[in-house]
Scaffold this motif. Structure first.
Motif, mmCIF file in Angstrom:
data_model
loop_
_atom_site.group_PDB
_atom_site.id
_atom_site.type_symbol
_atom_site.label_atom_id
_atom_site.label_comp_id
_atom_site.label_asym_id
_atom_site.label_seq_id
_atom_site.Cartn_x
_atom_site.Cartn_y
_atom_site.Cartn_z
ATOM 1 N N ASN A 177 0.829 -1.200 0.000
ATOM 2 C CA ASN A 177 0.000 0.000 0.000
ATOM 3 C C ASN A 177 0.869 1.258 0.000
ATOM 4 O O ASN A 177 0.619 2.214 -0.743
ATOM 5 C CB ASN A 177 -0.915 -0.016 1.228
ATOM 6 N N CYS B 169 2.434 1.789 -3.468
ATOM 7 C CA CYS B 169 1.501 2.324 -4.467
ATOM 8 C C CYS B 169 1.220 3.808 -4.223
ATOM 9 O O CYS B 169 1.166 4.599 -5.175
ATOM 10 C CB CYS B 169 0.200 1.526 -4.445
ATOM 11 N N TYR C 245 2.223 7.167 -6.742
ATOM 12 C CA TYR C 245 1.140 7.878 -7.429
ATOM 13 C C TYR C 245 1.737 8.962 -8.330
ATOM 14 O O TYR C 245 2.392 9.891 -7.854
ATOM 15 C CB TYR C 245 0.161 8.488 -6.424
ATOM 16 N N CYS D 91 -5.997 7.819 -2.309
ATOM 17 C CA CYS D 91 -4.878 6.938 -1.936
ATOM 18 C C CYS D 91 -5.111 6.291 -0.576
ATOM 19 O O CYS D 91 -4.663 5.163 -0.319
ATOM 20 C CB CYS D 91 -3.568 7.726 -1.896
ATOM 21 N N LEU E 8 -7.114 3.099 -0.903
ATOM 22 C CA LEU E 8 -6.596 2.208 -1.948
ATOM 23 C C LEU E 8 -6.705 0.749 -1.539
ATOM 24 O O LEU E 8 -7.048 -0.114 -2.356
ATOM 25 C CB LEU E 8 -5.135 2.574 -2.245
ATOM 26 N N PRO F 176 -9.394 -1.244 -4.109
ATOM 27 C CA PRO F 176 -8.222 -1.083 -4.994
ATOM 28 C C PRO F 176 -8.562 -0.871 -6.459
ATOM 29 O O PRO F 176 -7.902 -0.091 -7.139
ATOM 30 C CB PRO F 176 -7.432 -2.387 -4.783
ATOM 31 N N SER G 52 -10.038 2.766 -6.856
ATOM 32 C CA SER G 52 -9.023 3.758 -6.500
ATOM 33 C C SER G 52 -7.949 3.862 -7.572
ATOM 34 O O SER G 52 -7.546 4.960 -7.964
ATOM 35 C CB SER G 52 -8.384 3.403 -5.149
ATOM 36 N N THR G 53 -7.493 2.713 -8.054
ATOM 37 C CA THR G 53 -6.483 2.709 -9.123
ATOM 38 C C THR G 53 -7.019 3.398 -10.368
ATOM 39 O O THR G 53 -6.327 4.215 -10.995
ATOM 40 C CB THR G 53 -6.074 1.266 -9.463
ATOM 41 N N CYS H 189 -0.031 -1.452 -8.539
ATOM 42 C CA CYS H 189 -1.371 -1.686 -7.986
ATOM 43 C C CYS H 189 -1.916 -3.043 -8.408
ATOM 44 O O CYS H 189 -2.506 -3.773 -7.598
ATOM 45 C CB CYS H 189 -2.327 -0.578 -8.428
#
Length: 507
Positions: free
Chosen positions: A146, A149, A153, A356, A359, A363, A366-367, A401
């Motif tokens: 996490n 990722c 960003y 974020c 996330l 996931p 969010s991605t 991700c």
């Protein structure tokens, strides 16, 4: 021990990517007379170091406000002054009054890039690491993934290290604020968020969720007992932190008013550059700026913003929870971005960082959102010659991700957190079982559209009669995506609270 070793590796990867992006060009490099945002940050160091504090926000022969006049709150000015003292020690020419305009030596570029990296190391990155370490009900491996990722960003990296700004400072303070109020360190969390607002006024995008969450906590404790004491403590913390930040500007009434005028330049109009919000996108069909008077535009903008964020804020006040708080941060910031007055394309970062934070919970969505947020800034990134870094960092983020969360396997109703909503709809439409499938198709359509538009923008020349065609298309497509996400996040907020009440009744 192994966890901290792996977390250190993650931080080093994040720093390496940041530094690599910073080696590219930046906003306005070699382009007089304004030179871009890099020059703005340097110029503020020049002004704050060479002029008395009571002249920082006023127009004068030594401080032409038309040339990157200071238009952020006092904490940004103090940060510029601190950097200026270091610059003075290394090379006084970097901040010499008037003669340093457009200074672009290699040594100075190294210095300016280092200031962003140090700010990241001191404020933003520790907040991300601590937040991920405090996540409950997930494994250590997932916590580290996490963090990786979030630190990869691309939007924040490209703007702070490519375009060149210090968004990580205000966003970092806001993250410390989220940590504080989520784990009942309410006074420290309030202090951190006040620092965020006093660094960049756009943090007001997050102010209502903080206010509603803390007010809800006070109601929950009882306003005739502990809740009232907490409310007084919070009020004192907020007032004291603002007084300390603004004290030099409270000496005269005109000083305070001038700073406020610089922070909220309503005369600039409904929108300025190509931004992926409703007003800019809608102007393709109806020129609101030309049809309606200025004050009517402000009123319409306020009404749409307020109405779009009201349901989520009311839910948070009545049912305060850390989870609801995080999702309301996303929803409110997105409402401000889509409907508020004088929004900049970089303001999408104020939505992206709260995304974020969820996330690990959603996931897939969010991605998707974080990819769209980066794409929405394509016209700006193209102007700064950051297309290649954008593509590379976006692909790295997407791979991270996908590998960390197996996002394409997380598209069921439960994992999209839409089960409660779907059950409610199925009471009236029993065949309503296709929502995850629709979302997967929308994702595929969105990604294909973004890829095609990126290729067209980079490789093709727009028609002479429509020179802004590709920029407008990028904004319009991004805006449609954001409107979809606004509905999605509000559904999660509203039905999650309902689901919690039903669960309590069952228990």
């Amino acid at each position: 021990m192994e966890k901290w070793y792996l977390m250190t590796v993650v931080v080093l990867i994040g720093l390496t990517v940041r530094w690599t992006v910073s080696l590219n060009s930046y906003s306005g490099a070699g382009k007089p007379p304004m030179f871009g945002d890099y020059e703005a940050q340097r110029h503020w160091q020049e002004i704050t170091f060479n002029l008395p504090i009571n002249q920082w926000y006023f127009n004068s022969s030594d401080n032409n406000l038309q040339y990157w006049g200071l238009d952020y709150p006092p904490l940004t000015a103090y940060h510029s002054l601190l950097c200026a003292y270091v610059a003075k020690f290394i090379n006084p020419d970097w901040i010499a009054l008037h003669t340093s305009r457009g200074y672009e030596s290699q040594a100075h570029k190294l210095f300016m890039r280092a200031t962003v990296l140090i700010a990241d190391l001191l404020i933003y990155i520790p907040a991300v690491v601590l937040y991920c370490c405090c996540l409950k009900e997930i494994s250590t491996k997932k916590k580290i993934a996490n963090a990786l990722c979030i630190l990869l960003y691309p939007g924040l990296i490209l703007i702070d290290y490519g375009h060149f700004q210090y968004n990580s400072v205000s966003l970092g303070f806001a993250l410390w604020g989220v940590l504080g109020v989520s784990y009942d360190w309410d006074l420290l969390g309030s202090l951190a968020f006040c620092l965020a607002i006093n660094y960049k006024q756009m943090e007001l995008y997050h102010s209502l969720p903080f206010f509603c969450f803390l007010l809800g906590k006070c109601f929950k404790k009882g306003l005739k007992g502990k809740g009232f004491v907490l409310l007084i403590k919070l009020a004192c913390t907020v007032v004291a932190s603002f007084i300390l930040c603004w004290l030099p500007f409270f000496t005269e009434r005109e000083q305070t008013l001038q700073v406020l005028r610089r922070l909220f330049p309503v005369d600039r109009g409904l929108f300025e550059d190509k931004v992926a919000n409703v007003w800019c996108s809608f102007s393709v069909f109806l020129k609101i700026k030309d049809i309606l008077p200025h004050h009517i535009q402000i009123m319409i903008s306020f009404c749409f913003t307020f109405l779009s964020l009201l349901p989520a804020c009311m839910k948070l006040t009545l049912h305060p929870s850390p989870k609801g708080f995080k999702f309301t941060l996303v929803s409110c910031a997105l409402s401000f971005f889509l409907f508020s007055f004088q929004v900049h394309e970089k303001s999408i970062l104020l939505v992206s960082v709260p995304v974020c934070l969820v996330l690990s919970e959603i996931p897939f969505m969010s991605t998707w959102f974080l990819l769209v947020s980066t794409f929405s800034m394509l016209p700006l990134l193209l102007k700064d010659e950051l297309v290649m870094p954008s593509v590379v960092t976006a692909m790295a983020f997407f791979i991270a991700c996908t590998t960390s969360f197996s996002i394409f396997e997380k598209t069921s109703e439960e994992e999209l957190q839409l089960k409660s909503f779907s059950i409610s709809v199925r009471k009236y439409f029993p065949c309503f079982t296709f929502l995850p499938r629709i979302i997967r198709y929308l994702f595929l359509t969105s990604v294909i559209t973004m890829v095609l538009l990126t290729l067209m923008t980079v490789t093709l020349d727009p028609p002479q009669k429509l020179p802004d065609l590709f920029s407008v298309l990028v904004c319009f497509v991004s805006c449609l995506n954001f409107l979809f996400f606004l509905v999605y996040f509000n559904i999660i907020i509203m039905w999650d609270s309902k689901n919690e009440r039903n669960q309590k009744k069952i228990n």
